[in-house]
Design an enzyme around this catalytic site. Structure first.
Site, PDB file in Angstrom:
ATOM      1  N   LYS A   1      -0.131   5.387  -5.900  1.00 27.89           N
ATOM      2  CA  LYS A   1      -0.997   5.641  -6.955  1.00 27.89           C
ATOM      3  C   LYS A   1      -1.991   6.693  -6.816  1.00 27.89           C
ATOM      4  CE  LYS A   1      -4.893   4.165  -5.910  1.00 27.89           C
ATOM      5  NZ  LYS A   1      -5.662   2.752  -6.032  1.00 27.89           N
TER       6      LYS A   1
ATOM      7  N   TYR B   1      -9.490  -2.743 -11.330  1.00 25.27           N
ATOM      8  CA  TYR B   1      -9.368  -1.299 -10.809  1.00 25.27           C
ATOM      9  C   TYR B   1      -7.890  -0.854 -10.957  1.00 25.27           C
ATOM     10  CZ  TYR B   1      -7.054  -2.264  -6.264  1.00 25.27           C
ATOM     11  OH  TYR B   1      -6.315  -2.668  -5.308  1.00 25.27           O
TER      12      TYR B   1
ATOM     13  N   GLU C   1     -25.886  15.503  -2.296  1.00 24.69           N
ATOM     14  CA  GLU C   1     -27.316  15.757  -1.681  1.00 24.69           C
ATOM     15  C   GLU C   1     -28.272  14.880  -2.406  1.00 24.69           C
ATOM     16  OE1 GLU C   1     -29.261  19.925  -2.455  1.00 24.69           O
ATOM     17  OE2 GLU C   1     -27.393  20.212  -3.658  1.00 24.69           O
TER      18      GLU C   1
ATOM     19  N   HIS D   1     -26.547  22.062   0.590  1.00 21.05           N
ATOM     20  CA  HIS D   1     -26.577  22.433  -0.623  1.00 21.05           C
ATOM     21  C   HIS D   1     -25.773  23.826  -0.909  1.00 21.05           C
ATOM     22  CE1 HIS D   1     -28.717  23.442  -4.243  1.00 21.05           C
ATOM     23  NE2 HIS D   1     -28.823  24.611  -3.988  1.00 21.05           N
TER      24      HIS D   1
ATOM     25  N   CYS E   1      -1.710   1.861  -3.024  1.00 22.35           N
ATOM     26  CA  CYS E   1      -2.759   2.991  -2.664  1.00 22.35           C
ATOM     27  C   CYS E   1      -1.977   4.351  -2.711  1.00 22.35           C
ATOM     28  CB  CYS E   1      -3.309   2.632  -1.400  1.00 22.35           C
ATOM     29  SG  CYS E   1      -3.313   1.126  -0.595  1.00 22.35           S
TER      30      CYS E   1
ATOM     31  N   CYS F   1       0.936  -1.240  -0.119  1.00 23.42           N
ATOM     32  CA  CYS F   1      -0.148   0.057  -0.065  1.00 23.42           C
ATOM     33  C   CYS F   1       0.897   1.153   0.013  1.00 23.42           C
ATOM     34  CB  CYS F   1      -0.927  -0.029   1.225  1.00 23.42           C
ATOM     35  SG  CYS F   1      -2.131   1.224   1.404  1.00 23.42           S
TER      36      CYS F   1
ATOM     37  N   GLU G   1      -7.302   2.578 -13.055  1.00 26.69           N
ATOM     38  CA  GLU G   1      -6.571   3.743 -12.391  1.00 26.69           C
ATOM     39  C   GLU G   1      -5.367   3.866 -13.097  1.00 26.69           C
ATOM     40  OE1 GLU G   1      -7.933   2.903  -7.857  1.00 26.69           O
ATOM     41  OE2 GLU G   1      -5.919   2.010  -8.588  1.00 26.69           O
TER      42      GLU G   1
END
Ligand SMILES: Cc1cc2nc3c(=O)[nH]c(=O)nc-3n(C[C@H](O)[C@H](O)[C@H](O)COP(=O)(O)OP(=O)(O)OC[C@H]3O[C@@H](n4cnc5c(N)ncnc54)[C@H](O)[C@@H]3O)c2cc1C
Length: 473
Positions: free
Chosen positions: A65, A192, A455, A450, A62, A57, A196
């Protein structure tokens, strides 16, 4: 079966040195957490790491990356900036990015080391092998350590397809240290990591193609996410070749010539295999002590992460339960709780939120529509597709998608799937109510913030459709 290497060394004659309560093999996400916590709970702990602390990682996954993903997104921001009145003159320097990334990783590795030492863990920089059910041999030091419990946390490695010239391609491990960016690249794979890296290379100006052997990338994710991401990536200039599989790679003057099983051959500046990962069970001496591995060569464990040998445990990618850092960390922590704090703790692997740091981002938690059909559930699907506010001043064609799946009778939210800016951040928060078992009514009574994109999650009023016995009605 665990992989057995011909060179598997068992230092039978080595001197037996120290006795520990726990020896952890592997200083990555799972191993470090287990070692630190166990030590803090009073155990005498040794951790053996043959490469860099932090594991995949921090060093090859992770963290670098995501830093590269940040780098690759500036170009699209500059595009929008002009419509907000900014004039930006942009140029990109790859060696600067790599050097800064390396400095950050060195900082993190040092932080991991001091966290371990501060917790009282003894750290050995060596290659570890099981000598027997309670003894570990250190290859370089030629010594042996023994302990009541041994934790295998050795992670995994990228695999290359078995085709001619496969060695000419890079994997994600190599991509982080390339001396220069190629002019073009073929990323082989549809998971993935492929999505990526394709986005990263494309965003950094590399002409990027994907070759995937199935008909749609991101198997296992909701089909609307898969479609939406494919469309957005194609619109960003990535050439996605589906039902495509390289057959042979040869060196060409300006790069690598790729022949495919079907379709015309082409030459690329570089080829990257993102074709999956395999557990690091090789050269560990697992079979010799009776540790059973499954068909994927992963250590077979029970819910307490205990292997078939009662003194040997395993957590993280080497068990192939779910190859993600937070899962490895949870498994490492649960092991420490159970074995050294007297609190039996099992990890719940049922709901695992995930993200893909592609461009645009993907975030997903809970069941996909296809999963829900497979589970014979009756459910409602709520959809919102819109142009994100940041793009409205420009002519940039960018779309955001929110999809919420709620069980028909109970109203329980079964899944939330997001495609667009900050999808990973949004889904991390949506994962809390989904894990708690929140209903659509709970989402509805939540006040909106908002103006935000998320939302939408609390203002989805009418279902787009209902699915009954697998059919949309
Ligand atoms: C390109 C890429 C991107 C990723 N992105 C993400 C992401 O965004 N989010 C996410 O959650 N996960 C991500 N992951 C997955 C994540 O990195 C892993 O799930 C996680 O690192 C697994 O932790 P682990 O402790 O099981 O193993 P690792 O972190 O791999 O650590 C294992 C350690 O054991 C050491 N070791 C192995 N054998 C021995 C031995 N015999 N003796 C001594 N030491 C040994 C290795 O050197 C290594 O340091 C990514 C992975 C890759 C490859």
């Amino acid at each position: 079966l665990c992989e057995v290497a011909a060179s598997s060394s068992r230092p039978d004659n080595a001197a037996l040195s120290t006795q520990y309560d726990l020896i952890v093999i592997g200083g990555g996400s799972g191993g470090v957490r287990a070692a630190r916590l166990s030590s803090l709970y009073g155990a005498r702990v040794a951790l053996v790491e043959e490469s860099r602390l932090g594991g995949t990682c921090v060093n090859r996954g992770c963290v670098p990356k995501k830093l590269f993903a940040f780098a690759s997104r500036f170009d699209s921001l500059f595009e929008i900036a002009a419509d907000y009145g900014w004039t930006v003159e942009a140029s990109f320097d790859w060696p600067t990015l790599v050097a800064n990334k390396d400095a950050e990783i060195a900082r993190l590795e040092a932080a991991y080391e001091s966290a371990l030492l501060d917790a009282g863990v003894e750290v050995f920089r060596d290659h570890a092998t099981l000598a027997d059910r309670d003894t570990v041999g250190l290859r370089d030091a030629g010594t042996r350590l023994s302990a009541g419990r041994i934790l295998i946390a050795t992670g995994g490695h990228p695999v290359r397809p078995d085709i001619e010239g496969a060695d000419l391609a890079i994997t994600s491990d190599d991509a982080f240290g390339l001396a220069a960016l190629p002019a073009s690249i073929l990323v082989v794979g549809g998971g993935y990591v492929a999505a990526e890296f394709a986005s990263i290379f494309n965003g950094l100006g590399v002409k990027t193609s994907i070759s995937y052997r199935r008909d749609r990338i991101l198997r296992g994710f909701d089909n609307d996410l898969r479609e939406g991401l494919s469309e957005a990536m194609r619109a960003a200039g990535i050439d996605i070749l589906v039902n495509s599989q390289p057959r042979r790679l040869t060196r060409a003057n300006e790069g690598i010539h790729v022949e495919f099983e079907h379709g015309p051959a082409a030459t690329y500046g570089a080829v990257m295999f993102a074709t999956g990962r395999a557990p690091n069970t090789r050269d560990l001496g697992l079979e010799a002590v009776g540790v059973v591995c499954n068909a994927r060569a992963a250590v077979e464990v029970d819910e307490w992460s205990r292997s078939s040998v009662d003194s040997v445990f395993a957590v993280g990618d080497v068990t192939a339960r779910s190859a993600l850092t937070p899962v490895a960390i949870r498994e490492g922590a649960a092991f420490a709780e159970t074995e050294f704090n007297g609190v039996a703790t099992a990890v719940d692997h049922r709901i695992i939120p995930t993200a893909i740091f592609s461009e645009p981002e993907v975030g997903s938690v809970g069941l996909s529509e296809e999963d829900a059909v497979m589970h014979h559930l009756e459910f409602e699907v709520y959809m919102a597709r819109f142009r994100p506010m940041i793009a409205t001043l420009s002519d940039r064609q960018e779309r955001t998608m929110f999809k919420l799946i709620a069980q028909a009778d109970s109203g329980r939210v079964l899944g939330v799937h997001v495609l667009g800016r900050d999808a990973a951040e949004i889904v991390q928060l949506a994962a809390i109510p989904v894990t708690m078992g929140a209903t659509k009514a709970d989402f509805d009574r939540t006040m909106a913030v908002h103006p935000t994109a998320s939302e939408e999650l609390v203002t989805l009023s009418k279902p787009a459709y209902r699915v009954v016995q697998g059919e949309r009605v």
